[in-house]
Scaffold this motif. Structure first.
Motif, PDB file in Angstrom:
ATOM      1  N   UNK A 367     -12.943  19.595  71.247  1.00  0.00           N
ATOM      2  CA  UNK A 367     -13.040  20.760  70.365  1.00  0.00           C
ATOM      3  C   UNK A 367     -11.931  21.742  70.742  1.00  0.00           C
ATOM      4  N   UNK A 368     -10.894  21.759  69.937  1.00  0.00           N
ATOM      5  CA  UNK A 368      -9.744  22.607  70.223  1.00  0.00           C
ATOM      6  C   UNK A 368      -9.624  23.770  69.242  1.00  0.00           C
ATOM      7  N   UNK A 369     -10.708  24.181  68.636  1.00  0.00           N
ATOM      8  CA  UNK A 369     -10.736  25.412  67.845  1.00  0.00           C
ATOM      9  C   UNK A 369     -11.882  26.270  68.371  1.00  0.00           C
ATOM     10  N   UNK A 370     -11.616  27.575  68.488  1.00  0.00           N
ATOM     11  CA  UNK A 370     -12.580  28.453  69.135  1.00  0.00           C
ATOM     12  C   UNK A 370     -13.868  28.639  68.378  1.00  0.00           C
ATOM     13  N   UNK A 371     -13.768  28.850  67.063  1.00  0.00           N
ATOM     14  CA  UNK A 371     -14.961  29.129  66.271  1.00  0.00           C
ATOM     15  C   UNK A 371     -14.692  28.811  64.806  1.00  0.00           C
ATOM     16  N   UNK A 372     -15.731  28.358  64.100  1.00  0.00           N
ATOM     17  CA  UNK A 372     -15.604  28.214  62.647  1.00  0.00           C
ATOM     18  C   UNK A 372     -16.420  29.277  61.925  1.00  0.00           C
ATOM     19  N   UNK A 373     -16.861  30.293  62.667  1.00  0.00           N
ATOM     20  CA  UNK A 373     -17.597  31.407  62.071  1.00  0.00           C
ATOM     21  C   UNK A 373     -16.634  32.501  61.626  1.00  0.00           C
ATOM     22  N   UNK A 374     -17.022  33.223  60.599  1.00  0.00           N
ATOM     23  CA  UNK A 374     -16.177  34.306  60.095  1.00  0.00           C
ATOM     24  C   UNK A 374     -17.057  35.470  59.649  1.00  0.00           C
ATOM     25  N   UNK A 375     -16.408  36.528  59.201  1.00  0.00           N
ATOM     26  CA  UNK A 375     -17.088  37.754  58.805  1.00  0.00           C
ATOM     27  C   UNK A 375     -16.822  38.054  57.332  1.00  0.00           C
ATOM     28  N   UNK A 376     -17.798  38.651  56.673  1.00  0.00           N
ATOM     29  CA  UNK A 376     -17.639  39.068  55.282  1.00  0.00           C
ATOM     30  C   UNK A 376     -17.475  40.579  55.227  1.00  0.00           C
ATOM     31  N   UNK A 377     -16.407  41.011  54.580  1.00  0.00           N
ATOM     32  CA  UNK A 377     -16.121  42.435  54.404  1.00  0.00           C
ATOM     33  C   UNK A 377     -16.036  42.766  52.919  1.00  0.00           C
ATOM     34  N   UNK A 378     -16.187  44.048  52.622  1.00  0.00           N
ATOM     35  CA  UNK A 378     -15.932  44.544  51.269  1.00  0.00           C
ATOM     36  C   UNK A 378     -15.092  45.800  51.361  1.00  0.00           C
ATOM     37  N   UNK A 379     -14.149  45.943  50.445  1.00  0.00           N
ATOM     38  CA  UNK A 379     -13.346  47.155  50.398  1.00  0.00           C
ATOM     39  C   UNK A 379     -14.187  48.281  49.811  1.00  0.00           C
ATOM     40  N   UNK A 380     -14.364  49.318  50.608  1.00  0.00           N
ATOM     41  CA  UNK A 380     -15.111  50.493  50.188  1.00  0.00           C
ATOM     42  C   UNK A 380     -14.346  51.736  50.626  1.00  0.00           C
ATOM     43  N   UNK A 381     -13.943  52.549  49.656  1.00  0.00           N
ATOM     44  CA  UNK A 381     -13.213  53.785  49.908  1.00  0.00           C
ATOM     45  C   UNK A 381     -11.964  53.559  50.765  1.00  0.00           C
ATOM     46  N   UNK A 382     -11.255  52.490  50.437  1.00  0.00           N
ATOM     47  CA  UNK A 382      -9.960  52.264  51.051  1.00  0.00           C
ATOM     48  C   UNK A 382      -9.965  51.603  52.413  1.00  0.00           C
ATOM     49  N   UNK A 383     -11.103  51.050  52.835  1.00  0.00           N
ATOM     50  CA  UNK A 383     -11.142  50.336  54.106  1.00  0.00           C
ATOM     51  C   UNK A 383     -12.112  49.168  54.017  1.00  0.00           C
ATOM     52  N   UNK A 384     -11.958  48.228  54.953  1.00  0.00           N
ATOM     53  CA  UNK A 384     -12.853  47.075  54.995  1.00  0.00           C
ATOM     54  C   UNK A 384     -14.151  47.458  55.709  1.00  0.00           C
ATOM     55  N   UNK A 385     -15.262  47.243  55.035  1.00  0.00           N
ATOM     56  CA  UNK A 385     -16.578  47.529  55.608  1.00  0.00           C
ATOM     57  C   UNK A 385     -17.286  46.206  55.847  1.00  0.00           C
ATOM     58  N   UNK A 386     -17.780  46.026  57.058  1.00  0.00           N
ATOM     59  CA  UNK A 386     -18.475  44.782  57.400  1.00  0.00           C
ATOM     60  C   UNK A 386     -19.785  44.660  56.623  1.00  0.00           C
ATOM     61  N   UNK A 387     -19.935  43.549  55.915  1.00  0.00           N
ATOM     62  CA  UNK A 387     -21.163  43.290  55.174  1.00  0.00           C
ATOM     63  C   UNK A 387     -22.076  42.364  55.981  1.00  0.00           C
ATOM     64  N   UNK A 388     -21.511  41.312  56.539  1.00  0.00           N
ATOM     65  CA  UNK A 388     -22.311  40.405  57.372  1.00  0.00           C
ATOM     66  C   UNK A 388     -21.395  39.525  58.206  1.00  0.00           C
ATOM     67  N   UNK A 389     -21.908  39.123  59.346  1.00  0.00           N
ATOM     68  CA  UNK A 389     -21.163  38.182  60.170  1.00  0.00           C
ATOM     69  C   UNK A 389     -21.586  38.261  61.615  1.00  0.00           C
ATOM     70  N   UNK A 390     -21.219  37.232  62.370  1.00  0.00           N
ATOM     71  CA  UNK A 390     -20.478  36.064  61.880  1.00  0.00           C
ATOM     72  C   UNK A 390     -21.349  35.103  61.083  1.00  0.00           C
ATOM     73  N   UNK A 391     -20.744  34.426  60.109  1.00  0.00           N
ATOM     74  CA  UNK A 391     -21.432  33.459  59.278  1.00  0.00           C
ATOM     75  C   UNK A 391     -20.588  32.190  59.218  1.00  0.00           C
TER      76      UNK A 391
END
Length: 395
Positions: A367-391
């Protein structure tokens, strides 16, 4: 008889001398001396992706300076040599050849760009130089498996599959479309959308393509809108994510769009006039904002700005985290590092997490990759806001 004995002794001495020299030569490890370990990086310092390249290189330097100020790794200082590939394949090949053949680097870290890495890797791997945590989320960075190839975060493919799964489960999406660049990068997003919709017994109802330099997306958006999509998956990068999203809104089509880490840049979130407000984006790590960051990250931001004169961006996050992980593996490789010991040390890392709150990374012999998990963001008022993660799509 006396003369023969003298000649025999002399011949034996010469043979021993050659043997000793050969053993010494074979014991020598490229890029490692008594005083330093040499690391190479080819990246974009002056081209279209210089924002990523300059900041990632600077953040690697920051982590290296911290390590060297504390005495280095087992008494050896780390020296980073950075070459400008200008985000062009021929220049990447030229830069890598210098690093490998003239500078005799021990390893390559943080090399930027999918096509640049793909062009360089055959000769690099043949030379026995590990390729660590390139700044691209393409699957080729760890597939097919190779002893010397390591990737850190979730691939574009992983991110899109996880994002579609979340959108179906949490927002009830049923009619999924994709807009993607007619490039190898874009086709990876298409493949992810095809595989995930098939796995969920959903149709991929429509597709549309664009060239990276396109500025008018009216036809593509009209085509997807006519298919009555309720989610548009983006295989685009920065500008060609902003423009089609804005085009849809101007046409009065308020469908959800889902991007991936090539869209996860403050340039996208901060597009003029709130042009990307509401855009969903997957990413393999977390971009910190000063007013919400923990004290450790704020202190890191201050050190970075004091040293380089500008605020760190997502490229700096990538660079600092990957260099930290490289340093941990170098330390674990011991006082007499070589490629085999270093690879074994890296494969033994389990449960690593960077200071930014990225996903837990673990490696192993297969296993030569660290993780297959990622995060979901949404643009809100000009910045990325975390919605959920890691997923992940597999969980």
């Amino acid at each position: 008889m006396r003369r023969v004995s003298v000649l025999a002794v002399a011949a034996a001495a010469i043979a021993i001398s050659f043997a000793t020299g050969a053993l010494a030569q074979s014991a020598k490890v490229r890029g490692v001396s008594k005083s330093e370990i040499v690391i190479g990086m080819h990246t974009d310092l002056s081209g279209v992706a210089a924002s990523y390249g300059v900041n990632s290189a600077n953040a690697m330097r920051l982590r290296i300076d911290e390590i060297n100020e504390q005495g280095g790794i087992h008494g050896r200082k780390i020296r980073l040599i950075v070459e400008d590939n200008q985000y062009q394949v021929p220049r990447a090949v030229q830069a890598a050849n210098k690093l490998i053949n003239r500078d005799n680097i021990f390893l390559m870290a943080g090399a930027l760009g999918t096509p640049m890495n793909n062009a360089v890797l055959p000769d690099q791997l043949k030379a026995g130089v590990p390729n660590l945590f390139p700044i691209t989320a393409a699957r080729q960075m760890h597939e097919p498996f190779h002893k010397l190839k390591f990737a850190l975060g979730a691939t574009y493919y992983d991110q899109i599959r996880a994002g579609i799964k979340w959108m179906v489960a949490n927002k009830g999406k049923q009619k999924i479309c994709t807009l993607y660049q007619d490039t190898d990068f874009g086709k990876e997003i298409l493949e992810a959308a095809q595989d995930q919709t098939k796995a969920m017994n959903l149709p991929l109802v429509e597709t549309a393509t664009n060239k990276p330099a396109d500025t008018d997306f009216t036809a593509q958006i009209a085509k997807l809108r006519a298919a009555n999509c309720d989610l548009v998956v983006l295989g685009t990068i920065i500008r060609d994510a902003i423009v089609p999203y804005g085009t849809a809104r101007k046409m009065g089509w308020n469908v959800d769009f889902l991007g991936q880490s090539a869209n996860y840049d403050q340039i996208v979130a901060g597009a003029p006039g709130g042009a990307t407000e509401g855009l969903y984006t997957m990413a393999g790590t977390v971009l910190p904002y000063r007013d919400t960051a923990n004290p450790t990250v704020v202190a890191w931001m201050d050190r970075y700005k004091a040293k380089f004169g500008n605020d760190p961006n997502i490229g700096a996050v990538y660079g600092y985290a990957l260099m930290d992980l490289v340093a941990i593996a170098l330390d674990k490789a011991g006082k007499d590092p070589n490629v085999d010991r270093f690879v074994a040390a890296l494969e033994g890392i389990n449960g690593y997490r960077d200071i930014f709150g990225g996903p837990v990374a673990s490696f192993g012999p297969n296993k030569h990759f660290g993780s297959n998990s990622s995060f979901l963001f949404q643009v809100q008022k000009g910045r990325f806001v975390l919605i959920e993660g890691p997923v992940s799509y597999g969980s």
